[in-house]
Design an enzyme around this catalytic site. Structure first.
Site, PDB file in Angstrom:
ATOM      1  N   GLU A  25       0.829  -1.211   0.000  1.00 36.06           N
ATOM      2  CA  GLU A  25       0.000   0.000   0.000  1.00 36.06           C
ATOM      3  C   GLU A  25       0.857   1.252   0.000  1.00 36.06           C
ATOM      4  O   GLU A  25       1.824   1.363   0.770  1.00 36.06           O
ATOM      5  CB  GLU A  25      -0.911  -0.013   1.231  1.00 36.06           C
ATOM      6  CG  GLU A  25      -2.310   0.456   0.952  1.00 36.06           C
ATOM      7  CD  GLU A  25      -3.033  -0.462  -0.039  1.00 36.06           C
ATOM      8  OE1 GLU A  25      -3.190  -0.051  -1.212  1.00 36.06           O
ATOM      9  OE2 GLU A  25      -3.422  -1.564   0.346  1.00 36.06           O
ATOM     10  N   HIS A  26       0.528   2.181  -0.878  1.00 39.28           N
ATOM     11  CA  HIS A  26       1.242   3.458  -1.032  1.00 39.28           C
ATOM     12  C   HIS A  26       2.694   3.227  -1.446  1.00 39.28           C
ATOM     13  O   HIS A  26       3.558   4.059  -1.194  1.00 39.28           O
ATOM     14  CB  HIS A  26       1.171   4.290   0.250  1.00 39.28           C
ATOM     15  CG  HIS A  26      -0.185   4.881   0.497  1.00 39.28           C
ATOM     16  ND1 HIS A  26      -0.539   6.145   0.058  1.00 39.28           N
ATOM     17  CD2 HIS A  26      -1.274   4.376   1.113  1.00 39.28           C
ATOM     18  CE1 HIS A  26      -1.799   6.395   0.414  1.00 39.28           C
ATOM     19  NE2 HIS A  26      -2.268   5.328   1.046  1.00 39.28           N
ATOM     20  N   THR A  27       2.938   2.120  -2.082  1.00 42.32           N
ATOM     21  CA  THR A  27       4.280   1.841  -2.619  1.00 42.32           C
ATOM     22  C   THR A  27       4.360   2.143  -4.104  1.00 42.32           C
ATOM     23  O   THR A  27       5.458   2.304  -4.639  1.00 42.32           O
ATOM     24  CB  THR A  27       4.652   0.361  -2.391  1.00 42.32           C
ATOM     25  OG1 THR A  27       3.597  -0.470  -2.883  1.00 42.32           O
ATOM     26  CG2 THR A  27       4.858   0.069  -0.914  1.00 42.32           C
ATOM     27  N   ASP A  42      -3.801   1.053  -9.643  1.00 40.15           N
ATOM     28  CA  ASP A  42      -5.235   0.842  -9.813  1.00 40.15           C
ATOM     29  C   ASP A  42      -5.623   0.684 -11.278  1.00 40.15           C
ATOM     30  O   ASP A  42      -6.343  -0.240 -11.659  1.00 40.15           O
ATOM     31  CB  ASP A  42      -6.016   2.004  -9.191  1.00 40.15           C
ATOM     32  CG  ASP A  42      -5.772   2.129  -7.706  1.00 40.15           C
ATOM     33  OD1 ASP A  42      -5.176   1.198  -7.118  1.00 40.15           O
ATOM     34  OD2 ASP A  42      -6.163   3.158  -7.124  1.00 40.15           O
ATOM     35  N   SER A  75     -11.123   1.144  -5.860  1.00 36.70           N
ATOM     36  CA  SER A  75     -10.745   1.792  -7.126  1.00 36.70           C
ATOM     37  C   SER A  75     -11.900   1.958  -8.096  1.00 36.70           C
ATOM     38  O   SER A  75     -11.793   1.624  -9.284  1.00 36.70           O
ATOM     39  CB  SER A  75      -9.587   1.033  -7.799  1.00 36.70           C
ATOM     40  OG  SER A  75      -8.440   1.098  -7.007  1.00 36.70           O
ATOM     41  N   GLU A  94      -6.582  10.707 -13.664  1.00 38.16           N
ATOM     42  CA  GLU A  94      -6.816  10.853 -12.222  1.00 38.16           C
ATOM     43  C   GLU A  94      -5.989  11.990 -11.640  1.00 38.16           C
ATOM     44  O   GLU A  94      -6.438  12.728 -10.759  1.00 38.16           O
ATOM     45  CB  GLU A  94      -6.499   9.546 -11.506  1.00 38.16           C
ATOM     46  CG  GLU A  94      -6.862   9.550 -10.047  1.00 38.16           C
ATOM     47  CD  GLU A  94      -7.998   8.606  -9.698  1.00 38.16           C
ATOM     48  OE1 GLU A  94      -8.442   8.644  -8.545  1.00 38.16           O
ATOM     49  OE2 GLU A  94      -8.441   7.841 -10.573  1.00 38.16           O
ATOM     50  N   TYR A 127      -4.003  12.154   1.109  1.00 37.65           N
ATOM     51  CA  TYR A 127      -3.283  11.278   0.183  1.00 37.65           C
ATOM     52  C   TYR A 127      -2.112  12.024  -0.445  1.00 37.65           C
ATOM     53  O   TYR A 127      -0.967  11.554  -0.440  1.00 37.65           O
ATOM     54  CB  TYR A 127      -4.245  10.783  -0.898  1.00 37.65           C
ATOM     55  CG  TYR A 127      -3.647   9.808  -1.894  1.00 37.65           C
ATOM     56  CD1 TYR A 127      -3.829   8.443  -1.750  1.00 37.65           C
ATOM     57  CD2 TYR A 127      -2.901  10.252  -2.985  1.00 37.65           C
ATOM     58  CE1 TYR A 127      -3.290   7.539  -2.656  1.00 37.65           C
ATOM     59  CE2 TYR A 127      -2.351   9.365  -3.890  1.00 37.65           C
ATOM     60  CZ  TYR A 127      -2.555   8.017  -3.723  1.00 37.65           C
ATOM     61  OH  TYR A 127      -2.012   7.140  -4.626  1.00 37.65           O
TER      62      TYR A 127
END
Length: 436
Positions: A113-115, A253, A208, A242, A304
């Site tokens: 996650e968040h990598t 995503d 997502s 995005e 984020y």
């Protein structure tokens, strides 16, 4: 006490009874889903007559024309309710059946996650919840879009003018972003047309939905305009869309929505976009529980984007392109040189990359206990170092971890600040595929 306060509808007797997910959450307002690893974004139908697609709910896979099957062998009946709903909306708004139907799946991230925006590793799988785009092109310069999930609310996009965001119909900005990237940034010709879009990926659930909208839109525009764009390039276009909307996301995503494989997770190297397919072990179910606490990621002031800026600050301190290039040993040796929050963000990313690589090996060996331990460590890291969990999410993780008793794993999935948890559980603990 915290669990009772946050989840007052849970029958406490259920938590001490034999553990089965379906019964445990039967009286809550949560979404419980046994998901299948699904296939990527694709075209379902290219027929001007949509009657066959509308009959999916009543037909077996053998009755479906081969042109309507997804690559990877997915059965079209999984998408019947979504496609029928969106097709009905299209006909109601525009007065005719659509020419093409395209779908794109949501995703759940097992670990990592968040990598992705740190050039690291992620391990997501596409899920059998989708966004559908029903489209008919024309030779004009206006593109009309109807939101099937918002009572057919319709916007008109002038393709001859520079793209601008819509502050009222904000859902349309994901469609506008895709058009902007393809037409203005890539110089591709986009014709006018009509499109209805909708789906069953929970909005704000960490699965997502925005990427699924982007990939369904991009897939539809790719086909009706003959752009011949490959899935990786479509995914990168969706990511740029995005960014334009306001969330400075990584590539995961959109990439898994474009390239997901049935029955498999996919480890993505977010630096070179290479992939490694990972078979899910026998007897293990992927379960998603939605906290129903929605998050909102778009906006320059969002948490984020703040986390991403802190990661970039840490990378600059080490003189590297991204935190992918920093090891735990290096980080520990220079910990005193980083500000408190920056250190915590970096520690999560560096350790999460290491856990993701270990998770691939664990799944390949069928070591579900090790995978569960890695997922638990991942959640603690997200909660304490990256600080993206919430009391509701933590309560769900605590409850489910108590039910699993080491036979699986559970963690927050997605960007955080709400959304869902993902569980790997023995199939005997899962009642059935259900939504409550």
């Amino acid at each position: 006490n915290r669990q009772k306060e946050l989840l007052p509808q849970v029958d406490r007797n259920m938590l001490s009874s034999p553990p089965r997910f379906g019964r445990m959450f039967a009286r809550t307002a949560l979404l419980l889903v046994f998901v299948m690893c699904a296939s990527a974004a694709n075209v379902l139908s290219t027929s001007p007559s949509f009657s066959a697609v509308k009959g999916l709910a009543r037909s077996g896979p053998s009755t479906i024309p081969s042109a309507m099957r997804l690559r990877g062998g997915s059965e079209p009946k999984l998408y019947s309710k979504v496609t029928e709903h969106v097709a009905d909306s299209f006909k109601k708004v525009f007065g005719a059946d659509p020419a093409k139907i395209c779908i794109a799946p949501g995703r759940v991230n097992l670990i990592g996650e968040h990598t992705d925006y740190n050039d690291g590793f992620v391990l997501p799988c596409a899920i059998d919840f989708h966004v559908c785009a029903a489209i008919t092109p024309n030779e004009g310069s206006v593109f009309e879009v109807a939101a099937a999930d918002f009572n057919g609310e319709t916007v008109k996009i002038d393709l001859l003018k520079p793209m601008e965001k819509d502050d009222t119909a904000t859902w349309s900005n994901y469609v506008r972003g895709v058009i902007k990237v393809l037409q203005e940034d890539k110089g591709m010709k986009i014709t006018g047309g009509q499109m209805a879009i909708g789906g069953n990926v929970p909005q704000g659930g960490g699965l997502s939905s925005s990427a699924a909208i982007e990939m369904a839109t991009a897939t539809a525009l790719n086909h009706v305009n003959g752009l011949e764009i490959g899935p990786k390039e479509l995914a990168m276009a969706g990511q740029k869309a995005e960014h334009w909307v306001g969330c400075n996301c990584g590539i995961m995503d959109q990439f898994i929505s474009a390239l997901g494989q049935k029955g498999k997770a996919v480890m993505i190297d977010c630096r070179d976009l290479s992939t490694q397919e990972v078979e899910m072990p026998e007897g293990v179910a992927v379960v998603i529980v939605n906290s129903n606490k929605k998050h909102a990621l778009a906006g320059l002031d969002s948490e984020y984007n703040s986390r991403r800026a802190q990661c970039e600050e840490a990378a600059r301190h080490f003189g590297v392109t991204a935190l992918r290039d920093v090891t735990s040993k290096q980080l520990a040796a220079h910990a005193s040189e980083l500000a408190g929050d920056t250190l915590k963000r970096a520690r999560h990313v560096v350790s999460e990359n290491e856990r993701t690589v270990q998770a691939v090996d664990a799944l390949k060996k069928g070591d579900v206990k090790l995978m569960g331990a890695l997922m638990k460590a991942s959640h603690v890291s997200m909660r304490d170092d990256f600080e993206i969990s919430t009391p509701e999410i933590d309560a769900l993780v605590e409850i489910i971890d108590g039910v699993l008793q080491g036979e699986g794993g559970v963690r927050l999935t997605g960007a955080g600040f709400g959304g869902s948890v993902v569980c790997l559980a023995p199939t005997h603990m899962v009642s059935e595929r259900e939504c409550v």
